[in-house]
Each structure stands twice: as structure tokens, then as C-alpha cells.
Enzyme design. Structure first.
Site, PDB file in Angstrom:
ATOM      1  N   HIS A 108       0.703  -1.118   0.082  1.00 33.22           N
ATOM      2  CA  HIS A 108      -0.053  -0.011   0.093  1.00 33.22           C
ATOM      3  C   HIS A 108       0.847   1.382   0.055  1.00 33.22           C
ATOM      4  O   HIS A 108       1.262   1.689   1.134  1.00 33.22           O
ATOM      5  CB  HIS A 108      -0.893   0.004   1.204  1.00 33.22           C
ATOM      6  CG  HIS A 108      -1.705  -1.115   1.382  1.00 33.22           C
ATOM      7  ND1 HIS A 108      -1.368  -2.377   1.658  1.00 33.22           N
ATOM      8  CD2 HIS A 108      -3.248  -1.326   1.046  1.00 33.22           C
ATOM      9  CE1 HIS A 108      -2.318  -3.333   1.758  1.00 33.22           C
ATOM     10  NE2 HIS A 108      -3.344  -2.714   1.333  1.00 33.22           N
ATOM     11  N   ILE A 120     -10.366   9.202   0.813  1.00 34.22           N
ATOM     12  CA  ILE A 120     -10.486   8.227  -0.256  1.00 34.22           C
ATOM     13  C   ILE A 120     -10.459   6.752   0.677  1.00 34.22           C
ATOM     14  O   ILE A 120      -9.749   6.759   1.718  1.00 34.22           O
ATOM     15  CB  ILE A 120      -9.115   8.153  -1.108  1.00 34.22           C
ATOM     16  CG1 ILE A 120      -9.091   9.185  -2.091  1.00 34.22           C
ATOM     17  CG2 ILE A 120      -8.973   6.823  -1.902  1.00 34.22           C
ATOM     18  CD1 ILE A 120     -10.412   9.115  -3.161  1.00 34.22           C
ATOM     19  N   HIS A 140      -4.246   3.360  -3.341  1.00 33.29           N
ATOM     20  CA  HIS A 140      -4.423   2.922  -1.963  1.00 33.29           C
ATOM     21  C   HIS A 140      -3.312   1.818  -1.878  1.00 33.29           C
ATOM     22  O   HIS A 140      -2.511   1.579  -0.753  1.00 33.29           O
ATOM     23  CB  HIS A 140      -5.834   2.733  -1.674  1.00 33.29           C
ATOM     24  CG  HIS A 140      -5.943   1.809  -0.423  1.00 33.29           C
ATOM     25  ND1 HIS A 140      -5.835   2.151   0.956  1.00 33.29           N
ATOM     26  CD2 HIS A 140      -5.997   0.354  -0.056  1.00 33.29           C
ATOM     27  CE1 HIS A 140      -6.127   1.345   1.974  1.00 33.29           C
ATOM     28  NE2 HIS A 140      -6.026   0.244   1.075  1.00 33.29           N
ATOM     29  N   ARG A 186     -17.945 -18.308  38.783  1.00 29.28           N
ATOM     30  CA  ARG A 186     -17.894 -16.870  38.562  1.00 29.28           C
ATOM     31  C   ARG A 186     -17.525 -16.268  40.112  1.00 29.28           C
ATOM     32  O   ARG A 186     -16.913 -15.414  40.321  1.00 29.28           O
ATOM     33  CB  ARG A 186     -18.943 -16.162  37.908  1.00 29.28           C
ATOM     34  CG  ARG A 186     -20.367 -16.247  38.680  1.00 29.28           C
ATOM     35  CD  ARG A 186     -21.239 -15.431  38.033  1.00 29.28           C
ATOM     36  NE  ARG A 186     -22.674 -15.718  38.489  1.00 29.28           N
ATOM     37  CZ  ARG A 186     -23.757 -14.827  38.996  1.00 29.28           C
ATOM     38  NH1 ARG A 186     -23.442 -13.841  38.269  1.00 29.28           N
ATOM     39  NH2 ARG A 186     -24.794 -14.978  39.250  1.00 29.28           N
ATOM     40  N   SER A 235     -22.208  -8.772  37.954  1.00 30.49           N
ATOM     41  CA  SER A 235     -22.392 -10.379  37.219  1.00 30.49           C
ATOM     42  C   SER A 235     -21.093 -11.220  36.898  1.00 30.49           C
ATOM     43  O   SER A 235     -21.045 -12.209  36.983  1.00 30.49           O
ATOM     44  CB  SER A 235     -23.359  -9.872  35.843  1.00 30.49           C
ATOM     45  OG  SER A 235     -24.623  -9.426  36.103  1.00 30.49           O
ATOM     46  N   PHE A 284     -20.899 -12.491  24.665  1.00 25.28           N
ATOM     47  CA  PHE A 284     -20.392 -11.148  23.881  1.00 25.28           C
ATOM     48  C   PHE A 284     -18.957 -11.394  23.861  1.00 25.28           C
ATOM     49  O   PHE A 284     -18.536 -10.311  23.070  1.00 25.28           O
ATOM     50  CB  PHE A 284     -21.131 -10.203  24.768  1.00 25.28           C
ATOM     51  CG  PHE A 284     -22.527 -10.065  24.815  1.00 25.28           C
ATOM     52  CD1 PHE A 284     -23.171 -10.214  23.425  1.00 25.28           C
ATOM     53  CD2 PHE A 284     -23.247 -10.142  25.999  1.00 25.28           C
ATOM     54  CE1 PHE A 284     -24.644 -10.331  23.535  1.00 25.28           C
ATOM     55  CE2 PHE A 284     -24.602 -10.462  25.883  1.00 25.28           C
ATOM     56  CZ  PHE A 284     -25.362 -10.395  24.635  1.00 25.28           C
ATOM     57  N   HIS A 323     -28.403 -14.744  24.858  1.00 24.68           N
ATOM     58  CA  HIS A 323     -27.301 -14.592  25.697  1.00 24.68           C
ATOM     59  C   HIS A 323     -26.683 -16.179  26.181  1.00 24.68           C
ATOM     60  O   HIS A 323     -25.863 -16.010  27.098  1.00 24.68           O
ATOM     61  CB  HIS A 323     -28.105 -14.111  26.958  1.00 24.68           C
ATOM     62  CG  HIS A 323     -28.218 -12.542  26.890  1.00 24.68           C
ATOM     63  ND1 HIS A 323     -29.040 -11.983  25.678  1.00 24.68           N
ATOM     64  CD2 HIS A 323     -28.048 -11.578  27.813  1.00 24.68           C
ATOM     65  CE1 HIS A 323     -28.934 -10.840  26.137  1.00 24.68           C
ATOM     66  NE2 HIS A 323     -28.429 -10.255  27.065  1.00 24.68           N
ATOM     67  N   ARG A 340     -22.681 -19.072  35.595  1.00 22.18           N
ATOM     68  CA  ARG A 340     -23.548 -18.269  36.576  1.00 22.18           C
ATOM     69  C   ARG A 340     -23.950 -19.151  37.822  1.00 22.18           C
ATOM     70  O   ARG A 340     -24.374 -18.466  38.976  1.00 22.18           O
ATOM     71  CB  ARG A 340     -24.980 -17.932  35.954  1.00 22.18           C
ATOM     72  CG  ARG A 340     -25.784 -17.055  36.940  1.00 22.18           C
ATOM     73  CD  ARG A 340     -27.075 -17.022  35.741  1.00 22.18           C
ATOM     74  NE  ARG A 340     -28.060 -15.996  36.610  1.00 22.18           N
ATOM     75  CZ  ARG A 340     -29.274 -16.027  36.581  1.00 22.18           C
ATOM     76  NH1 ARG A 340     -29.880 -17.098  35.683  1.00 22.18           N
ATOM     77  NH2 ARG A 340     -30.052 -15.185  37.012  1.00 22.18           N
TER      78      ARG A 340
END
Lengths: 692, 692
Positions: free
Chosen positions: B33, B194, B267, B366, B393, B445, B481, B528
Site C-alpha cells: 500500500h 479516499i 491505496h 464466577r 454479574s 459477547f 445470551h 452463573r
């Protein structure tokens, strides 16, 4: 809009009905989030009772306004609204909030609850879906409306909270909404200043209105989210804007609860019986749990105004169908629940497959994919392509495509460098209906979009992901850009079909299967580099669709080589080397393990025979292949990161060559006694297992 | 700063040296590049020759300024700068740009090239790493500097482009930088208009200055990126700000190339010999490819000023060490290349393990993790915890932790709902040194953060990810979840250790192994729900660290049950049921497949014996387990999405029970002839395979 005079007191009690249902349902489940429904109840009253265009008797009415709860943990708000408005969601379902097989799951889920427009919970994705819905509406209106015939003319409303606004995807999607000037998108920001960890000031000090103005949105600042008149004014203003609108509503989380309102404790746990009693008192709400006084019930029902609106639309659609019968038929086809592929599309796909067979050429599968698009694109008006700023690399465009940029329309979306946003927007487009979205990026950056791909799968949306540069075969860009674990990681997501075609014909069939699919997403993993044509014949074409098939079946076969994509070439060469050694080797092409796993046992056993030692070859993680080669088999792959160098050197460096494959196959066909005593569970270098 | 008088002409030629090296190296590789290095060359000259505090002779000097190329495809800019400044990067390495095992890979990689501060290429992550570096600097300065002794006092400079700014992660990280008021962070925006698809106006119309002002940054607008005097002024202004600074530099991509400058073509592809010749002419650059005229070479060398600066710092550090010998020693320990765990930390970990054994309690892992932190936190000043708005949590905090919010300092960071940003910031903290970051979110997540976890692994950074709510065991929140594919997907990323402990002791050992690790990240997958204590004894504690071990070994064992985490309880109960049936069953606990795979063959065979039929049980994807159970084995898992309901009902619904496991184990020990003829490759419901 309702017969009962709409006094302030009535409106308050209507909002309180939501609060009561939310706190009672969460209490019954002893699980859930009362804070958001109680905080946004007044906004919901203002929107749903006075502005939302919908008909609870027909949740799929195509010109309904869409309503998205991006802060999906506030699901009880939506269930309360659906129940109160007259959707098919009886009170007993609310009593069974968050229970097995109820229609009121923890977070809103499409297909489970009538009136739910998208499955939300993973923050930031709801607003991004909404951007996709608003885009689809705009494109559809542009394509189908005619002067005096605005048959597509609805809004997309969104509720969202601090969490959605902190997530990066909200930046990607809302930036595009601004660029596209989606003026029918109206989002209500639940600015309550609280997230799970407490007062957001310590970790979220953005000037959110300033941020959205920077995106080119209209921002209505400092709207009191508990003042109906202010909300009415704001909604009217929002509807008049020529840009997407963020209505910033100052609210109190858990509004109505004397001791929990305004605190993080209101967010995600039941209030408890005592506090619920105090809240009832404070709200002047005397009805028993899950009991809605008749006056409130009547005031909430949207059945009559909904039916009226839909009748009106039906009349208008009738006039449209009279004036433009073909357009009307096409619109209905496009918006039917499971739109079958048009015969033109099927013909284009068939032609693409035949063309690939006829050309019989060595070609990069990303180029082969573009060749398919060249046939399908012009024949499939609902196709909405795109790329996350890699159009020329992903080859997602075709001659005559219409680039969608800025305020314009088109059928190929320049999403910019926004993989996650692209995926969630495509989900929104698919949810809205009318278009079949596909979008491209490099396979490595599927990581960025991963949870939205998962959401495509969970929602059964037929989105097509075009992931090019599918291995170390991309070469010089190096390990940051070389996928290793990605093919297998995508295969692990339930309900995703992952195709890694080996040549142009397999690519065309993969496209056909992906477009025919109506119950989930497909990923096309395509090579940067040219791949040789793999085989011939009509039977092969049929078998490609089955996910794996025998590409080469010599007499007296003693070993089977399984491979996908660019490694089919290696397998075929290895088989030739082995043939020279007097070891006939079967070659099995495996373009889609997911499709193969769905075949019956007889087909699977016939293709991957357990009586033969088996070697799998794929330029990526080895882990999933042991299921197919067994303990006595072997896998050649890559369980380490790549390197920056020309591709051919990398295949050699990592032992992905015909010679190496042939040698490993020879080891497999050696008499068992000859296997080294220290053989062990599969490692990438020596995974030959003794039988026992 | 240099002996040669710094005329404008000299400065231009210094910048042109970068341009020449970039275009020549890209041309030699025919890959890469050139556009960014040519466009940002003048900014680089201004920063590196006039402001950057560094010493090419000591790339690891702890008080050096950090320099991050977030738009990592512009790697040749960095290689040119490192070479020209005097780092150990000879011109021959630049000639081997993008070649196998050169020190100039396609994108910058730490550990490969001296002076590279972070591996970049995946857009948006470099700037996020930089936020982490600036955070670490601020915290370290706060912790170690004393009046008159500013031994930690350096800046973090970033180059970034449109791509970085479109990516959502830039929102997450830059929002936090604003909240934290990281005034030593200075970013230069290469505003060239660009991106790969062309003129960005069609897909990127943000008012970026407005956006960054909304984050609380100082924004220097409309700086001419090709005007040295303007750049000098901007840098001086930026250094004086009390906020993070975005310097918006108007530039032309490929500046200097008569026909390519200002176009997307500049580029990502070589200019070609003809255009290079024209560019040389336009720039007045007459030297041969890879040849740097001596005057330019001298003008660029930072060796002398660097040595001077470092001597000055050494003197100041000497004075500090005299005044505060313990602080100085601790600072050096904390910033050493591979900081060994302090004896206090080791003692705390040992105590945590012993405490877990002694309590012998059923506890959510946990919570067990928090118990470990309660011991380790106070004993380990370099520990920098945090959570993406799920502190209560994830249980990432401990009594006496100091929350880091807003402008303050602390040792537990409230990252807000920003999983990807958190991960990339932790990478930056680890790269900077001085702290051992860990951070929490729900396992589902992990998807949002996935590519940054990959980057931790690629960069060998010992970041610890605390992923709680590790299965359908989270219950009512439902399928959005509930992780399914996540444990296995993380295992597939090379160099990530994924721990899924079954009880408090395994959790404590997992923490110990993760903190002892110095060459890569670890993920702790925590429940949990409460899990029973799994076993006893010192030998077990040793074996946990080996990734898998025999938890139960009855006489005359006929089947082996493999499980991880919450499914160990199921396996133990199933073994009891089987024992009652006269089928002695071994139980193997598998907290970490990655660690297990590293054991020698003898250990592995002893733990997972091939002479026994094997059943694996894990509440997630089954695919990876076939490697360990073989074709004659079976896997109980979950290859579909979950449901919203109380956890216990879900385990039952999906067949994750002791009864179901015992039944499947009974099938495995039946004589082979009894196995149904239509047995097939592993599907989640019936995967018993006949042997052949």
C-alpha cells in the site's frame, strides 16, 4: 384515536398499565428487567397510542410501521404493548414471562411472539437492524411507489438505551443512516443516566446529541420522557424531519418505584413484593396483578384504528394493483413470507452453473462468484449486494449494478469499513422483506461481524455473506489478514451453512443453494487465488449441493483424501502421486460440512467410507475434521497463525502440498504394526493413531 | 535537533525519502500500500524528526513515546521511519518487504520488527491499543512518579485513517479516551477522502471533528498535512492540551504521484515502474531505488538525540532510584519484558487454591473467581481488572478494589458496554507494560470482542478474559445470551488457553495458570450457577494445570466420561448410576483442552485411554470433542440455539442430564453387534459409530 376522551389521567394510567405488567411479570418470573419498561412507559404510550401505524390483527401487514426495542432486555415493555394493543398475546403468556416455551421469552424473539419485528438483546444490533429496515423501506418505496400511489410509506421506530449507544456498532449503523438520510427512522433514546454498573457518567460522558448531529441526524434534545405533551410535540417534529431523528428523552429508570427509580438496582432484578406494593400506591394503580381495568383495556386497544388503517391501505393498494398490476404482483411476491426464487433467478443460476462447467477454467472462486452475480444480478431485482469497502477485492459487484451511495438508491451498497454494521443492517433488510441482501468482506473480518452472523442464524434470515481471501492463500498481507480458525468457527454457529467451494462450478452451486435457502444464512468462503476446475458431469452438480461428494474413485482404493476449497487441488495432485506409488486414493470434495451433515446415513457412509483410512486437508484449523477421519485418520491443516509472504511459499512452509499429503496418506495405509508406538492424539504434525 | 540546517527543502526531501522507500518496496514486492505512506510522509517527518521522544538504539526504553500506525496497511511508512531513524532495520530488510521471514511483513508485527509497538491491520484496533497505552502511562505515572521525579512521562501518538474512524471500535475506545481525559494521546487523522471503494463521501459523511468534540477531545481542524509549519504548530498545540487530541490533517493519498495521487488506485497497489519514474521526477528525487543520499540519512538519524534523551532520563531515573529505591525496583520489575509473578502473587494464588479446597463448597465458578481475586487483588498491584458494564454479574471486582471512572485512577476499569473496545484497550495496556489487564463480559459477547482476542493471541499478550454465564445455565435471558459455540470457537483461535473450570479449586488453578502465562491470553469460562466441589487432593491440583485429569477411576472401568465445567457434576452422577448398573465408569475432568494438548503422549493416553469407549459431555458445540472420543465414542452437547427458561429445565430439555448420559454410556459398552446398522457419523442425537 380512541373513543374514550384522552385525558392526561387516562394516558398516565395507560402508561402505568405497562409499568404494572412489567413489574408483575418480572416478579412472577423472579427474573427480568423492570427498569426500562417503567422508564419508557410514557414514551411508549405516546408512540403506540397516538402515532404508530399498525394493525394488531395483521402483524405482517406490509405497510405497517416497524417498532424495534434495541434495548431488548426491556422485553416486558414490548409484551405489555402487544398484549394491550390487541395482538395475539393473551395475559396468560405474560404470566409465563421467561418460562419454557412461553411466547414471552427473556428477550424479544421473532417467530415466537406476534408483533416482534426483530430478536434483540445483544446491544446495538436492534438499532442497526432498524437502519436496515428503514433502508429497505426507502428502496422499496423508490422501486414500487408511483405518483399518487404511495403503497410503501411507513416508519421505523426504535427504543434504545445507553448500552446501545456505547456499543461500536451503533456508530457504524447510525453513521450510515445519516449518510443515507433515512428520514423515516426515528429513535427514542432512553437517557436515564444509569447502566448496570451504575451512574453512566463515570464511563459514558459523550455529548450524544452532538455525536448524532455529526452523523447528520436531526436531534431533539432534552425531551421530558415523562411529559406526554412534550413527547407528542417531539414525535410530530420527528415525523416532519428530512433526516433520521434521535429523540433524546430524559427519563428515570424504574419510574414509579419510590425506592428503586433512578437506581441501577431497578435495571435487572424484580422489585420485590414490598416495593411493588409501594409502587402501586405511588402510581394510584389499584388493579390486581395482571388485571387491566376495562377502561384502560379499551383505551389501549388498537384493533379498531388498526383495521381502519389497513382497510384504507387495502383500498389504496387495490387502486395501485389496477393501475400497475405487474408491479403489484411483483411487490406481493417480494414481500411474501417465504419468497420463492423467481424463475428468472433459477434460470440465471442454472446458466451460471452451466457456464462454469463449460468454461472449465482455473479461476479464483471470488471471481467465479462474480461470474455468478453477473448472471443473477440482472435477473434478480430483489438482490441487494454490498461490501464493507472491499468491492474490488470481494468482487461483489457486477456489470450494470447500481452503486448505493449517499442519499441515492441502488442495488449494491457501499457499507464503508463497517463489517458488523453491514451484517446487522443486512439482517434488518431481510427482516423488513423485499430484498435479499448479501455483503462481502475478507474472511478474517467475519470476526468483526460475528454476533450479527449469529443473529442471522438465530432469526433464520437468508442473508448471504461473501467472505473472500479465505486462507493463507491471500499471501503477503500476513497473519492479521489470514484466516485460520474462521471456517471452522463459522461452521460451529448453529444454522449457518458454510460453503468453501473448490472451483467455479462448486461456487455457482453454493450460490444457488444459498439463494434457495429461506431459513438461515450462508457464508461463501472464496479464494483470492485461482483454483483449477475440479471435475465434470451432471451428477457432480447434484452432489455438490449435498455438501460432499466423491470426486475421484479409483479401482481398489486404499485411502480417502477429504478436502475443501483450494486444498482440492492438493488432494487431486496427491492422489496422482499415490497412484504412481500403487496406492489408489479416493478424493472427496467437501464444500459444505453443514449440508453434508444433513444427508442421510447411507449417502454419508457412501461418500466418506469408514472402511478406508482417511486424510483431511484444509488450510485452517484441524479440530472439526477428526469427526470425519476418525482416530485412525489424519488431518493436514494449520493450527497456528500465518506469515506474510507470497501464497505459494506459505503453502509449502506449512506443509500444505501434494507431496506432504501423499506422504501422510502413505503413513495411513502402512500396516498398523508399522505405526510408531508413541503415536498420539491428533496434533497438527503427527496425528496418526494406532487402533485398539 | 539535527546538525544539518533544517530548511524547508531538506524537510521535503526527508519526507520524500519515505515516499521513495514506500513506492520502491511496494514495487519490489508487487504487493502493498503506497498511498498512505506517501500521503502521511510530511506528518511523519514533522512528528518523528521534531517531536517524538525515542531512542532507536533502545526500542524498549520504558519512557519512550509510543507510536501506533492504526492504518496498518501503511506499514512501509513505519518501516521507512524505523530504518531512517536508525533502528536495527537495515535497507536489505526493506528490499524484502512482504517476503517470507523478512522483518518487514505486510502489516506491522511486534516481535518481528524492532520499534513496532503493536501489530496492526485490523482497522480501528490500533487506535484502541493506543488508548490502552495512554491509560497505562497515566496510571503508571500516577502510581510511580513523585514530586520532582516524573520518570514516567511520555506520549502516545497514533496515525489513523478513514477506515479506523468508520469502524465501531473507534467509537468505543475514543469515547473512553475522552471520558478518561487521556491528554497524552495525540492522533493524526489522515483525512484524504479516499478509501478502497473510492471517494468516501458516498459512505462516510460524518462530521468527524464534531464527533470527537462530542467525546470530549480537543480537535485541531483543517490542518494542512503537507505544510510543515502548520504541522509543527498543531503538534505543539496538541502537546499543550489537557484532553486527548485529534489532529485532522487534510492530505492527498499517494502524494507526489502525478497520476495516482488522490485516487483509490494509490491505496493498495504498486504504482508501476512508469509512474514511479514520473513520481521521482515530480518529487525531484534522483537517488536510485533504496538509496538514501547521505545528507538525508544524516538528517533522519535519531541516534544522537535519542541517546541524549535516554541519558538524560537515565540520570533522572538514577536520582529517583536514590530517593525511592523500592519504587524504582518495583517499576523495573513491572516493566521488565516478561514480568514474573511476584512472590506475594504466587502466595495469594496458593492461598486461593487452598481456600477453595478447604471450603469444599458448591459455588458458582464466577463467584469462585471473585474469591481468587479477593486474595490476588490486594497482593498484586499490577492487576488491572474491569468489566464491560457487568461488574456485579462477572464478579470481577473485589473488596477494596479502586474503581476507575472518569478522570480518576484505580485498578478496576468500568469499560461501559464496550466489549471490543475493552479487549483492544487491554491489549494496549499489556503492550505498554506495567499492568496485567483482565476484563469481563458474558461469554456470548466474546463474539463482539473476537478479533481483539485473536490479536491478544497473535501478539502473545497475557490478557485474561473473564467470560461468565458460560452456557444455557444462564437460564431465562434466552438464546441471545446463551453461549453454544463459544467455548469451542475460542479454543480454535491459536494460542488462546480456554479454561472451563468445574469447581472452585479448578477455578483457582485456572487463574494461577492464566496469570503465570506470559506468552498469550487466557479465557476463563465461568458458570452463573453453583457447581459442586469436584474432588480432592494435592495430585488433583497438579493435574488440573495439565488441562485434563482423571477425577474418578473405579476398578474394572468399562467406559470413560469426559466433561468440563458444569457438566462434571452430570458426569459424576452418571458414573454413580452406571456403577449401580455394574458398569464402572472413569470420569475425566477437562478444564482446558489447550493445556491438555500440550502434554506428552504418555500423559494424554493415560488420562483419555483409547482402550475404553468414551463419552464427552459439554453444554455446547460437539464438533471438537470427536477428536477425543473417536468414532466409536459419543458426544452429548448442544448444536442448536438455547431457549429462555430456568436453567434446570433447559438442561433437562436438551438431554444434559445424568440419566441421559448414563443411557448413552450404556449404549457405548454394549457389544458391537448390538449397535443399530444405520449408525452414522456423529449427530447430536445419535452418534454411536460402528467400528470397522
Amino acid at each position: 384515536m380512541n373513543a374514550t376522551p384522552d385525558t392526561l389521567a387516562l394516558r398516565s394510567q395507560c402508561a402505568n398499565a405497562i409499568r404494572a405488567l412489567a413489574m408483575d411479570a418480572v416478579q412472577a418470573a423472579n427474573s427480568g428487567h423492570p427498569g426500562m419498561p417503567m422508564g419508557m412507559a410514557d414514551i411508549a404510550e405516546a408512540l403506540w397510542r397516538h402515532h404508530l401505524k399498525h394493525d394488531p390483527a395483521d402483524p405482517k401487514w406490509i405497510d405497517r410501521d416497524r417498532f424495534v426495542v434495541s434495548n431488548g432486555h426491556g422485553s416486558m415493555l414490548l409484551y405489555a404493548l402487544l398484549h394491550l394493543s390487541g395482538y395475539d398475546l393473551p395475559i396468560d403468556e405474560l404470566k409465563r414471562f421467561r418460562q419454557l416455551h412461553s411466547r414471552t421469552p427473556g428477550h424479544p424473539e421473532i417467530d415466537v411472539t406476534p408483533g416482534v419485528e426483530t430478536t434483540t438483546g445483544p446491544l446495538g444490533q436492534g438499532i442497526s437492524n432498524a437502519v436496515g429496515m428503514a433502508l429497505a423501506e426507502k428502496l422499496l418505496a423508490d422501486e414500487f411507489n408511483r405518483p399518487g400511489h404511495a403503497v410503501i410509506d411507513h416508519r421505523t421506530y426504535v427504543f434504545l438505551g445507553d448500552g446501545c449507544l456505547m456499543e461500536g456498532i451503533s456508530h457504524e449503523a447510525c453513521s450510515l443512516a445519516g449518510t443515507w438520510q433515512l428520514n423515516k427512522l426515528i429513535a427514542f433514546y432512553d437517557d436515564n443516566g444509569i447502566s448496570i454498573d451504575g451512574d453512566v457518567k463515570g464511563w459514558f460522558s459523550d455529548d450524544t446529541p452532538g455525536r448524532f448531529e455529526a452523523y447528520g441526524w436531526t436531534v431533539l434534545r432534552d425531551v421530558d420522557g415523562h411529559d406526554f405533551a412534550a413527547l407528542d410535540r417531539a414525535i410530530a417534529q420527528a415525523q416532519a424531519s428530512d433526516k433520521p431523528v434521535l429523540v433524546c428523552c430524559k427519563t428515570r429508570i424504574g419510574q414509579g418505584s419510590p425506592n428503586r427509580a433512578g437506581t441501577a438496582k431497578a435495571h435487572g432484578e424484580a422489585l420485590g413484593e414490598a416495593e411493588i406494593a409501594l409502587t402501586r400506591q405511588a402510581l394510584g394503580w389499584t388493579a390486581a396483578p395482571f388485571d387491566i381495568p376495562e377502561a384502560i383495556e379499551q383505551a389501549w386497544s388498537a384493533l379498531e384504528p388498526g383495521a381502519r388503517r389497513r382497510r384504507d391501505w387495502n383500498d389504496r393498494f387495490g387502486a395501485y394493483a389496477k393501475a400497475y398490476p405487474e408491479l403489484a404482483a411483483e411487490l406481493l411476491r417480494r414481500l411474501s413470507a417465504t419468497p420463492a426464487l423467481d424463475h428468472r433467478t433459477e434460470a440465471a443460476l442454472a446458466s451460471a452453473i452451466e457456464g462454469a462447467e463449460a468454461r472449465h477454467a482455473a479461476v479464483a472462486t471470488r471471481k467465479a462468484s462474480q461470474d455468478v452475480l453477473q448472471e443473477v444480478g440482472p435477473a434478480m431485482p430483489e438482490l441487494l449486494g454490498g461490501s464493507a469497502d472491499l468491492t474490488g477485492s470481494n468482487l461483489t459487484d457486477w456489470k450494470g449494478h447500481r452503486p448505493l451511495k449517499g442519499r441515492g438508491t441502488g442495488n449494491h451498497v457501499h457499507y464503508g469499513v463497517r463489517e458488523f454494521g453491514m451484517a446487522a443492517i443486512m439482517n434488518g433488510v431481510a427482516l423488513h422483506g423485499g430484498y435479499r441482501p448479501f455483503g462481502g468482506t475478507f474472511l478474517t473480518f467475519a470476526d468483526y461481524a460475528r454476533n450479527a452472523i449469529r443473529m442471522s442464524a438465530l432469526m433464520h434470515l437468508p442473508v448471504v455473506y461473501v467472505f473472500t481471501h479465505d486462507s493463507i492463500g491471500l499471501g503477503e498481507d500476513g497473519p492479521t489478514h489470514q484466516p485460520i480458525e474462521h471456517a471452522s468457527s463459522l461452521r460451529l454457529i448453529p444454522n449457518v451453512d458454510v460453503w468453501r467451494p473448490a472451483d467455479a462450478t462448486e461456487t455457482a452451486v453454493a450460490w444457488r443453494q444459498s439463494l434457495r435457502r429461506d431459513d438461515g444464512p450462508s457464508c461463501l468462503l472464496l479464494s483470492r487465488q485461482a483454483l483449477p476446475h475440479g471435475g465434470d458431469g451432471r451428477e457432480r452438480i447434484e452432489n455438490i449441493a449435498r455438501g460432499a461428494y466423491v470426486l475421484r474413485r479409483p479401482e481398489g482404493e486404499r485411502v480417502a483424501l477429504l478436502a475443501s476449497g483450494s486444498e482440492i487441488g492438493i488432494a487431486l495432485q496427491a492422489a496422482a502421486l499415490l497412484a504412481a506409488d500403487g496406492i489408489p486414493a479416493r478424493v472427496v470434495s467437501v464444500p459444505c460440512l453443514d449440508a453434508f451433515d444433513r444427508q442421510d446415513a447411507a449417502y454419508r457412509s457412501a461418500v466418506i467410507p469408514r472402511h478406508l483410512p482417511r486424510l483431511a486437508i484444509e488450510a485452517g484449523s484441524t479440530g472439526l475434521w477428526w469427526k470425519y477421519v476418525g482416530e485412525r485418520g489424519d488431518v493436514i491443516g494449520l493450527d497456528r497463525f500465518g506469515e506474510s509472504a507470497p501464497a505459494a511459499q506459505l503453502f509449502k512452509l506449512f506443509g500444505l502440498t501434494a507431496e506432504a499429503a501423499a506422504e501422510r496418506a502413505r503413513q495411513l495405509v502402512r500396516p498398523q504394526g508399522a505405526i510408531a508406538a508413541d503415536s498420539e492424539f491428533g496434533t497438527e504434525l503427527n496425528a496418526v493413531l494406532s487402533s485398539n
